[in-house]
Every structure is written in C-alpha cells, then in structure tokens.
Design an enzyme around this catalytic site. Structure first.
Site, PDB file in Angstrom:
ATOM      1  NE  ARG A   9     -10.327  10.324   8.823  1.00  0.00           N
ATOM      2  CZ  ARG A   9      -9.415   9.565   8.178  1.00  0.00           C
ATOM      3  NH1 ARG A   9      -9.765   8.385   7.701  1.00  0.00           N
ATOM      4  NH2 ARG A   9      -8.192   9.995   8.017  1.00  0.00           N
ATOM      5  CB  SER A  36      -8.738   4.991   7.178  1.00  0.00           C
ATOM      6  OG  SER A  36      -9.154   5.055   5.849  1.00  0.00           O
ATOM      7  CG  HIS A  57      -1.753   1.237   1.323  1.00  0.00           C
ATOM      8  ND1 HIS A  57      -2.922   1.365   0.605  1.00  0.00           N
ATOM      9  CD2 HIS A  57      -1.603   2.404   1.995  1.00  0.00           C
ATOM     10  CE1 HIS A  57      -3.453   2.542   0.837  1.00  0.00           C
ATOM     11  NE2 HIS A  57      -2.674   3.199   1.680  1.00  0.00           N
ATOM     12  CE  LYS A 116      -9.114   2.070   2.502  1.00  0.00           C
ATOM     13  NZ  LYS A 116      -9.512   3.294   3.168  1.00  0.00           N
ATOM     14  CG  ASP A 147     -12.189   3.227   5.549  1.00  0.00           C
ATOM     15  OD1 ASP A 147     -11.663   4.121   6.243  1.00  0.00           O
ATOM     16  OD2 ASP A 147     -12.006   3.130   4.325  1.00  0.00           O
TER      17      ASP A 147
HETATM   18  N1  URA Z   1      -6.003   6.597   2.660  1.00  0.00           N
HETATM   19  C1  URA Z   1      -6.984   5.935   3.289  1.00  0.00           C
HETATM   20  O1  URA Z   1      -7.431   4.885   2.850  1.00  0.00           O
HETATM   21  N2  URA Z   1      -7.458   6.464   4.436  1.00  0.00           N
HETATM   22  C2  URA Z   1      -6.999   7.603   4.970  1.00  0.00           C
HETATM   23  O2  URA Z   1      -7.468   7.993   6.016  1.00  0.00           O
HETATM   24  C3  URA Z   1      -5.984   8.282   4.290  1.00  0.00           C
HETATM   25  C4  URA Z   1      -5.485   7.753   3.135  1.00  0.00           C
END
Ligand code: URA
Length: 437
Positions: A169, A184, A83, A188, A162
C-alpha cells in the site's frame, strides 16, 4: 469456484465479495499463489470501490489469522489497549500504559515506529538507555503478568499479511482507504490478546485524517469492526491541529510523558491521558464510570504508583529505570538554539505538520521504514496557540547536534508559528466520542 483473477475483476467492477472470497485472497497471498502485483491490483480496486462492513471484517480476520493471536489467558483481568492513529507530539501511550496498569487493568501493547511526519512510540521508548522493544512473545506475556504492561513492536508472528500488504500500500498509493486502514490497525490490535480497545483518532493537519468527516468515518468503521470482533471499544476523535504537549522528538517526548506520570505534565497532554485512562478503566471493569476512572487515575499519579509501574516496566524491558527520577539520563543534543518572536502579538497558530516535518529533517523521524532516528534532537515549544508573546520572546527551542542542522530547519520552524493581533482560543481537545455499545 471463481479463479483468483476473477476475484480481482469482481472488486474492479464494483461488486461485493461473497463470504470467504477475501479470505481466499489473503490465504493465496500467504502461499504465493497470489503475487504481490495481483494483490496490489486488488488493493487499488478495494481503494476505489470500497469494502462494506462485512468485507472489512473478513479482511481483518483473514489478516489476523495469517499470524498468531497471543494468548494472555493466564493474565488475570480484562486486558485493554489503546491505539492512536498518530500525530505530532503524541506521546500519550508512554504514560498511559503504566498509568492504567497501576490502576489494575493489564495493558498489553504492540506499538509502531514513526513514519512520515508522525512519531512512533517504539522510537520514543528506545530513547531510554538499554530499553528493548524486540522481546519474545514469552517475555511479553510474562511482563504483562508481572508488571501489568509491556510495550513491544510487531513481531514476525503478529499479522504477517498486514506487514506485507502495508508495504504494498505504501508504494501503490493505497494507504488512505478507511476499510484498508481499519483492517490493518485491527488485525494487529486483535492479535495482542486484548478484550477491549480505546482508539484515539486524531483529526487535523498533523494527522492522517485532516477533517472531521473522514476521521468520524474511520472511527465508526474501527468501532463497528472491533465490536463485531467481540471487543469492547470506544473511539475518541481528538484535535491534531496543534502539536500535543510541548515537545517533538524522541527523548524529549519520553521525558514529557514521564512528567505526566509525576503530575507535572502540560495541561493538554495530561487531559488526553486522563480521558483515555478513565475510559480504559471503565472498559477494564475497575471503574463504574468515567468520573470514577478519572479519580482512580489521578490517585495513581498522586501517590506514585503510576511512576513506580513505569520504573518496573523499564527495568523488565532491560532499560535504565533511573530515568523516571532523573530525566538527565536521557540522551540530549549538544546544542539548544531559540527561535524568537519577530514581533509582539498573540500566537494564532502553531502548525503541527510543519513542525513534524522539521523534526524528520532534523533526524527525529524517518521517511523510510529502515532509517535510524536520532533520539536526542527535537523541538520544545515555549509558546502555544492563544498565548501572548513580546517581540524577541522565545517561540521554541531547537535541540540539534550541529549549527548547520539548526540553520537547515530554522526558517521552517519559525514559519510554523503565526502571530496575530487578537487573542485566539486553542479549541476543544476532545472533539467527539463514539462508544461501541
Ligand atoms: N496504521 C496502520 O497500522 N495501518 C494503516 O493502514 C494506517 C495506519
């Protein structure tokens, strides 16, 4: 038992939640017992007061458990994903996933779209004619098993809490919180059915985290929570004070990622891809150390296995695999205009944020989640930091649909380049490594 409002007051007043309290809040959001405005109040309290590591882990787990955890047990091997926190010109995932899969480590990857000045892997992949990222979970599992990698978008089943919280957010100025970002991202990623994760935390003007101190804190938080979630994890802090590679824009970036798979990619992009691939091969238990991992990745590029895995992945995801051997099959803008150097000198700076924002203005990116992107438009650097240029030499190409579109961004793009009288070095690409062992 404390009421939900009492839980909001607890964080507002700077206290640490007891075990189970954050789970209750997230569960109540799911049932409708907690409204969006109450959740927003808690998010602002958490943003200002912070969450400790245990609270962040509980938030991650609660968001993860709001959806399904994909079961990839029938895929043999240690499953590893990567990621990136996002940057300008960061197309690494597109070459990395097939490269690592070609070396025997399955890479299940759930990616995102571009938002703000940073690009998104899904938008880049969709530049390939026919390519689909909205596959069913069953197809995703089958393609990971058969090809070794599959790259899809977040489905309704993956961490729905999320999705809802991120939307809140976004509009309540609570994005830039290390614990909230950690939960967050990891909710995922941990839903993908992975065993280990490599994180590329970008640092600099083109990144979320502008300075090393904040980036390091985010990387440490991600590593700590992923480890407590039982995953192997390594984070790299990498430079985003200069665009990565030479291209910005969806089809242009996909073409450049394919170049990496053929062994003809630019040096910086190839290097980051190899460093991340080597680490994934170590975490995936097919290499003993980084040197062996790197050698395996280089061999898969040299003998064509990485490009072959890319062809198979594209075909499995309904795209045209011939793009791997014929980049002209990718969409192209009708007009290519060059921005020349106003004078001779050394390139002292190329501002990634300015170029990323210009890309958005041209239609390569989006400012709202529901906007469509133009796959063909973008920027190709013809000079990078540290290079010498003569007056009138090209700094970059701008790929646009109309002359008016070029005129709208030309000054902004020209101003992204700073020319100096002395030679300057580009600086390190990999700034730090944080291993979770
Ligand atoms: N990417 C995400 O998936 N969540 C965040 O809060 C910031 C970047």
């Amino acid at each position: 038992m404390a009421s939900l409002v009492e839980l909001l007051a607890k964080k507002r007043d700077g206290h640490v939640h007891e075990a189970g309290e954050i789970r209750r809040l997230i569960a109540a959001l799911g049932t409708g017992e907690l409204t969006d405005y109450q959740m927003s109040a808690w998010l602002m309290a958490a943003f200002l007061r912070g969450l400790d590591e245990r609270e962040t882990l509980e938030l991650t787990d609660a968001m993860l458990e709001s959806g399904v955890v994909l079961d990839l047990k029938d895929v043999p091997g240690t499953k590893v994903d990567k990621h990136s926190t996002g940057g300008v010109g960061d197309k690494v995932s597109i070459s990395l996933a097939p490269l690592v899969a070609a070396c025997g480590v399955p890479v299940p990857m759930v990616s995102g779209r571009g938002l703000g000045h940073t690009g998104g892997t899904l938008d880049k992949l969709e530049a390939i004619p026919g390519f689909r990222v909205d596959l069913s979970i069953d197809d995703y599992r089958r393609i990971v098993r058969e090809v070794g990698t599959c790259m899809i978008g977040q489905t309704r089943e993956i961490a729905p809490a999320d999705k809802r919280i991120y939307a809140l957010r976004d509009v309540t100025a609570t994005v830039e919180s290390i614990p909230l970002i950690t939960a967050s991202i990891l909710s995922k990623k941990l839903a993908e059915g992975i065993d280990a994760l490599v994180l590329d935390v970008k640092v600099g003007r083109g990144a979320f985290m502008k300075d090393l101190v904040r980036a390091r804190a985010l990387a440490r938080s991600l590593v700590a929570v992923a480890r407590r979630g039982g995953k192997g994890v390594t984070a790299f802090l990498t430079d985003m004070d200069h665009p990565l590679g030479l291209t910005i824009g969806n089809a242009l970036e996909t073409a450049e990622a394919i170049d990496v798979l053929h062994g003809r990619g630019p040096a910086d992009l190839t290097e980051i891809t190899l460093v991340l691939a080597a680490e994934m091969l170590v975490l995936g238990k097919v290499a003993r150390d980084e040197a062996e991992g790197r050698a395996k990745a280089q061999a898969a590029i040299a003998d064509g296995r990485a490009a072959e895995t890319m062809r198979k992945m594209i075909a499995a995801q309904h795209g045209d695999p011939r793009v791997v051997d014929d980049l002209a099959r990718l969409p192209r803008a009708e007009i290519v205009r060059v921005i020349p150097a106003a004078r001779a000198g050394w390139i002292a700076d190329v501002d990634p944020l300015a170029l990323g924002l210009a890309g958005v203005e041209m239609g390569a990116g989006r400012t709202r989640a529901e906007q469509a992107v133009d796959p063909a438009v973008g920027i190709v650097l013809r000079a990078t930091k540290g290079q010498r240029v003569e007056a009138g030499a090209p700094l970059c190409e701008v790929h646009v649909r109309t002359d008016a579109a070029f005129d709208a961004v030309a000054a902004r793009i020209a101003n992204a380049f700073t020319l100096g009288d002395a030679e300057v070095a580009r600086g390190a690409l990999i700034l730090e490594t944080i291993r979770g062992v």
